[in-house]
Motif scaffolding. Structure first.
Motif, PDB file in Angstrom:
ATOM      1  N   CYS A   5     -12.699 -43.288 -20.459  1.00 24.84           N
ATOM      2  CA  CYS A   5     -11.973 -44.203 -21.336  1.00 24.84           C
ATOM      3  C   CYS A   5     -11.609 -43.539 -22.658  1.00 24.84           C
ATOM      4  O   CYS A   5     -12.251 -42.580 -23.093  1.00 24.84           O
ATOM      5  CB  CYS A   5     -12.803 -45.456 -21.616  1.00 24.84           C
ATOM      6  N   ALA A   6     -10.576 -44.073 -23.290  1.00 23.62           N
ATOM      7  CA  ALA A   6     -10.175 -43.667 -24.631  1.00 23.62           C
ATOM      8  C   ALA A   6     -10.034 -44.913 -25.480  1.00 23.62           C
ATOM      9  O   ALA A   6      -9.779 -46.015 -24.964  1.00 23.62           O
ATOM     10  CB  ALA A   6      -8.855 -42.901 -24.598  1.00 23.62           C
ATOM     11  N   THR A   7     -10.192 -44.748 -26.799  1.00 28.95           N
ATOM     12  CA  THR A   7      -9.953 -45.841 -27.727  1.00 28.95           C
ATOM     13  C   THR A   7      -8.464 -45.864 -28.044  1.00 28.95           C
ATOM     14  O   THR A   7      -7.928 -44.937 -28.644  1.00 28.95           O
ATOM     15  CB  THR A   7     -10.779 -45.670 -29.014  1.00 28.95           C
ATOM     16  N   LEU A   8      -7.808 -46.936 -27.624  1.00 31.09           N
ATOM     17  CA  LEU A   8      -6.348 -47.048 -27.698  1.00 31.09           C
ATOM     18  C   LEU A   8      -5.941 -47.935 -28.862  1.00 31.09           C
ATOM     19  O   LEU A   8      -6.455 -49.044 -29.025  1.00 31.09           O
ATOM     20  CB  LEU A   8      -5.810 -47.643 -26.398  1.00 31.09           C
ATOM     21  N   ASN A   9      -4.999 -47.444 -29.668  1.00 29.44           N
ATOM     22  CA  ASN A   9      -4.434 -48.273 -30.727  1.00 29.44           C
ATOM     23  C   ASN A   9      -3.229 -49.048 -30.217  1.00 29.44           C
ATOM     24  O   ASN A   9      -3.084 -50.234 -30.503  1.00 29.44           O
ATOM     25  CB  ASN A   9      -4.040 -47.402 -31.925  1.00 29.44           C
ATOM     26  N   LYS A  10      -2.372 -48.380 -29.468  1.00 25.60           N
ATOM     27  CA  LYS A  10      -1.155 -49.035 -28.992  1.00 25.60           C
ATOM     28  C   LYS A  10      -0.618 -48.317 -27.771  1.00 25.60           C
ATOM     29  O   LYS A  10      -0.746 -47.097 -27.650  1.00 25.60           O
ATOM     30  CB  LYS A  10      -0.098 -49.036 -30.093  1.00 25.60           C
ATOM     31  N   LEU A  11      -0.021 -49.081 -26.864  1.00 26.43           N
ATOM     32  CA  LEU A  11       0.682 -48.515 -25.713  1.00 26.43           C
ATOM     33  C   LEU A  11       2.113 -49.017 -25.731  1.00 26.43           C
ATOM     34  O   LEU A  11       2.352 -50.219 -25.830  1.00 26.43           O
ATOM     35  CB  LEU A  11      -0.010 -48.906 -24.403  1.00 26.43           C
ATOM     36  N   ILE A  12       3.060 -48.085 -25.673  1.00 22.69           N
ATOM     37  CA  ILE A  12       4.475 -48.436 -25.577  1.00 22.69           C
ATOM     38  C   ILE A  12       4.936 -48.141 -24.155  1.00 22.69           C
ATOM     39  O   ILE A  12       4.907 -46.986 -23.725  1.00 22.69           O
ATOM     40  CB  ILE A  12       5.313 -47.651 -26.599  1.00 22.69           C
ATOM     41  N   PRO A  13       5.322 -49.161 -23.402  1.00 24.26           N
ATOM     42  CA  PRO A  13       5.685 -48.950 -21.991  1.00 24.26           C
ATOM     43  C   PRO A  13       6.869 -48.015 -21.799  1.00 24.26           C
ATOM     44  O   PRO A  13       6.896 -47.237 -20.856  1.00 24.26           O
ATOM     45  CB  PRO A  13       5.996 -50.365 -21.482  1.00 24.26           C
ATOM     46  N   PHE A  14       7.861 -48.101 -22.707  1.00 26.72           N
ATOM     47  CA  PHE A  14       9.064 -47.294 -22.557  1.00 26.72           C
ATOM     48  C   PHE A  14       9.515 -46.787 -23.926  1.00 26.72           C
ATOM     49  O   PHE A  14       9.693 -47.565 -24.859  1.00 26.72           O
ATOM     50  CB  PHE A  14      10.194 -48.106 -21.916  1.00 26.72           C
ATOM     51  N   SER A  15       9.706 -45.475 -24.037  1.00 28.69           N
ATOM     52  CA  SER A  15      10.177 -44.873 -25.278  1.00 28.69           C
ATOM     53  C   SER A  15      11.097 -43.704 -24.953  1.00 28.69           C
ATOM     54  O   SER A  15      10.817 -42.924 -24.036  1.00 28.69           O
ATOM     55  CB  SER A  15       8.997 -44.373 -26.121  1.00 28.69           C
ATOM     56  N   CYS A  16      12.161 -43.564 -25.743  1.00 33.88           N
ATOM     57  CA  CYS A  16      13.088 -42.438 -25.553  1.00 33.88           C
ATOM     58  C   CYS A  16      13.051 -41.487 -26.740  1.00 33.88           C
ATOM     59  O   CYS A  16      13.925 -40.630 -26.875  1.00 33.88           O
ATOM     60  CB  CYS A  16      14.501 -42.938 -25.304  1.00 33.88           C
ATOM     61  N   VAL A  17      12.033 -41.602 -27.616  1.00 34.87           N
ATOM     62  CA  VAL A  17      11.955 -40.754 -28.808  1.00 34.87           C
ATOM     63  C   VAL A  17      10.655 -39.959 -28.881  1.00 34.87           C
ATOM     64  O   VAL A  17      10.369 -39.326 -29.897  1.00 34.87           O
ATOM     65  CB  VAL A  17      12.107 -41.601 -30.099  1.00 34.87           C
ATOM     66  N   ASP A  18       9.873 -39.975 -27.823  1.00 37.52           N
ATOM     67  CA  ASP A  18       8.581 -39.285 -27.818  1.00 37.52           C
ATOM     68  C   ASP A  18       8.512 -38.239 -26.712  1.00 37.52           C
ATOM     69  O   ASP A  18       7.546 -38.157 -25.963  1.00 37.52           O
ATOM     70  CB  ASP A  18       7.435 -40.295 -27.659  1.00 37.52           C
ATOM     71  N   GLY A  19       9.567 -37.426 -26.642  1.00 39.39           N
ATOM     72  CA  GLY A  19       9.673 -36.435 -25.592  1.00 39.39           C
ATOM     73  C   GLY A  19      10.895 -36.698 -24.737  1.00 39.39           C
ATOM     74  O   GLY A  19      11.636 -37.674 -24.969  1.00 39.39           O
ATOM     75  N   PRO A  20      11.151 -35.869 -23.747  1.00 35.27           N
ATOM     76  CA  PRO A  20      12.375 -35.981 -22.957  1.00 35.27           C
ATOM     77  C   PRO A  20      12.381 -37.177 -22.014  1.00 35.27           C
ATOM     78  O   PRO A  20      11.389 -37.476 -21.343  1.00 35.27           O
ATOM     79  CB  PRO A  20      12.400 -34.666 -22.162  1.00 35.27           C
ATOM     80  N   GLY A  21      13.499 -37.873 -21.979  1.00 35.19           N
ATOM     81  CA  GLY A  21      13.661 -38.973 -21.043  1.00 35.19           C
ATOM     82  C   GLY A  21      12.962 -40.246 -21.501  1.00 35.19           C
ATOM     83  O   GLY A  21      12.637 -40.425 -22.673  1.00 35.19           O
ATOM     84  N   ASN A  22      12.734 -41.129 -20.543  1.00 37.74           N
ATOM     85  CA  ASN A  22      12.067 -42.403 -20.792  1.00 37.74           C
ATOM     86  C   ASN A  22      10.580 -42.229 -20.516  1.00 37.74           C
ATOM     87  O   ASN A  22      10.187 -41.829 -19.418  1.00 37.74           O
ATOM     88  CB  ASN A  22      12.656 -43.489 -19.884  1.00 37.74           C
ATOM     89  N   ARG A  23       9.723 -42.532 -21.506  1.00 38.65           N
ATOM     90  CA  ARG A  23       8.319 -42.184 -21.399  1.00 38.65           C
ATOM     91  C   ARG A  23       7.416 -43.358 -21.760  1.00 38.65           C
ATOM     92  O   ARG A  23       7.751 -44.176 -22.622  1.00 38.65           O
ATOM     93  CB  ARG A  23       7.997 -40.997 -22.317  1.00 38.65           C
ATOM     94  N   GLN A  24       6.265 -43.399 -21.099  1.00 40.89           N
ATOM     95  CA  GLN A  24       5.211 -44.319 -21.522  1.00 40.89           C
ATOM     96  C   GLN A  24       4.351 -43.560 -22.533  1.00 40.89           C
ATOM     97  O   GLN A  24       3.957 -42.416 -22.295  1.00 40.89           O
ATOM     98  CB  GLN A  24       4.371 -44.778 -20.331  1.00 40.89           C
TER      99      GLN A  24
END
Length: 288
Positions: A5-24
């Motif tokens: 497990c990791a301590t998670l602050n936030k999960l974004i299901p879809f992003s196009c600004v955090d690396g190439p393409g559409n990313r979780q």
């Protein structure tokens, strides 16, 4: 499968600004720097369950149970009163995310994704989780085509990088200053590990992007423009050199009074680098 497990602050299901393409994108809690200009200072520390934030929540979204602060995400209205109360740069609005549950989330959305990016805080402070997650992705017939990226400040040892790189497709690194004196002032730590990480990742062919945050009158890029450009030129031409413009929204300390970077300043900085042979520059699309 892994129950790491990791301590998670936030999960974004879809992003196009955090690396190439559409990313979780996963934003993990905790950071090993204390940057004056941090736009998300509440991601720096892990909650120590002091309970100071519990009575301040106007919506009853926090409680203290068996010595632990418990966050009710249903009652929570995202008013951020708890973040304003905390004096330790922590957040009670976190949860434990297992590798197994992340694999399930990726599998559910795989038809729309090109990859996954682990960010923070500082992603590599929870390195065992990243290693297990990337290993599970690469071993999965359904997910193995997804690219696995890390967004990092570069303060990871070479032994740590060697553990995670076999299943990592790309890394994005921040070079927050050129010299140690400026780095110490802005982040609380010197630059040596950052340069070591950049060189290691470049040699491994895993340095996807190197980012320069331009802060007027604070960063030391301009006075070191010749050596900075020479350093950037030796990187692969495929490595993106991204210039970010400092904005003071979200900043909570002395940096809140620093002026935002203007478009003309960013373009002038970029031209100085181009004049010295630096290519593959990427500038902001929007200036606030």
């Amino acid at each position: 499968m892994s129950n790491r497990c990791a301590t998670l602050n936030k999960l974004i299901p879809f992003s196009c600004v955090d690396g190439p393409g559409n990313r979780q994108v996963l934003f993990l809690q905790g950071c090993n720097l204390r940057c004056l200009n941090c736009h998300n200072p509440y991601t720096m520390a892990l909650c120590d369950d002091c309970g100071d934030c519990v009575p301040t929540c106007p919506h009853g979204g926090l409680s203290l149970i068996a010595g632990k602060v418990v966050w009710d995400n249903i009652a929570c209205q995202q008013c951020d009163t708890c973040l304003q109360t905390c004096t330790k740069n922590a957040s009670p609005m976190t949860k434990q995310l297992s590798v197994d549950s992340m694999i399930q989330s990726l599998t559910k959305n795989v038809a729309f994704l090109n990859g996954v990016t682990i960010s923070g805080g500082e992603a590599t402070t929870q390195l065992p989780f990243i290693i297990d997650l990337f290993n599970e992705i690469k071993q999965s017939p359904t997910l193995s085509h997804l690219t696995c990226f890390i967004d990092s400040n570069g303060h990871l040892s070479s032994s740590g990088w060697h553990k995670v790189l076999p299943n990592t497709d790309g890394v994005m690194i921040d070079l927050k200053a050129w010299g140690n004196e400026c780095a110490l002032k802005l982040t609380g730590r010197d630059n040596q590990k950052v340069f070591d990480s950049i060189n290691l990742l470049a040699q491994a062919g895993k340095l996807y992007e190197l980012r320069l945050l331009f802060i007027p009158n604070q960063t030391d890029y301009l006075e070191n423009i010749d050596v900075l450009a020479a350093f950037l030129r030796q990187l692969s031409s495929s490595t993106r050199i991204k210039i970010n413009a400092f904005q003071n929204h979200g900043v909570t300390n002395e940096a809140a009074s620093w002026p935002a970077a203007k478009q003309v300043e960013i373009e002038s900085f970029a031209q100085l680098l181009r004049d010295r042979g630096v290519t593959n520059l990427h500038l902001p699309n929007v200036y606030l």
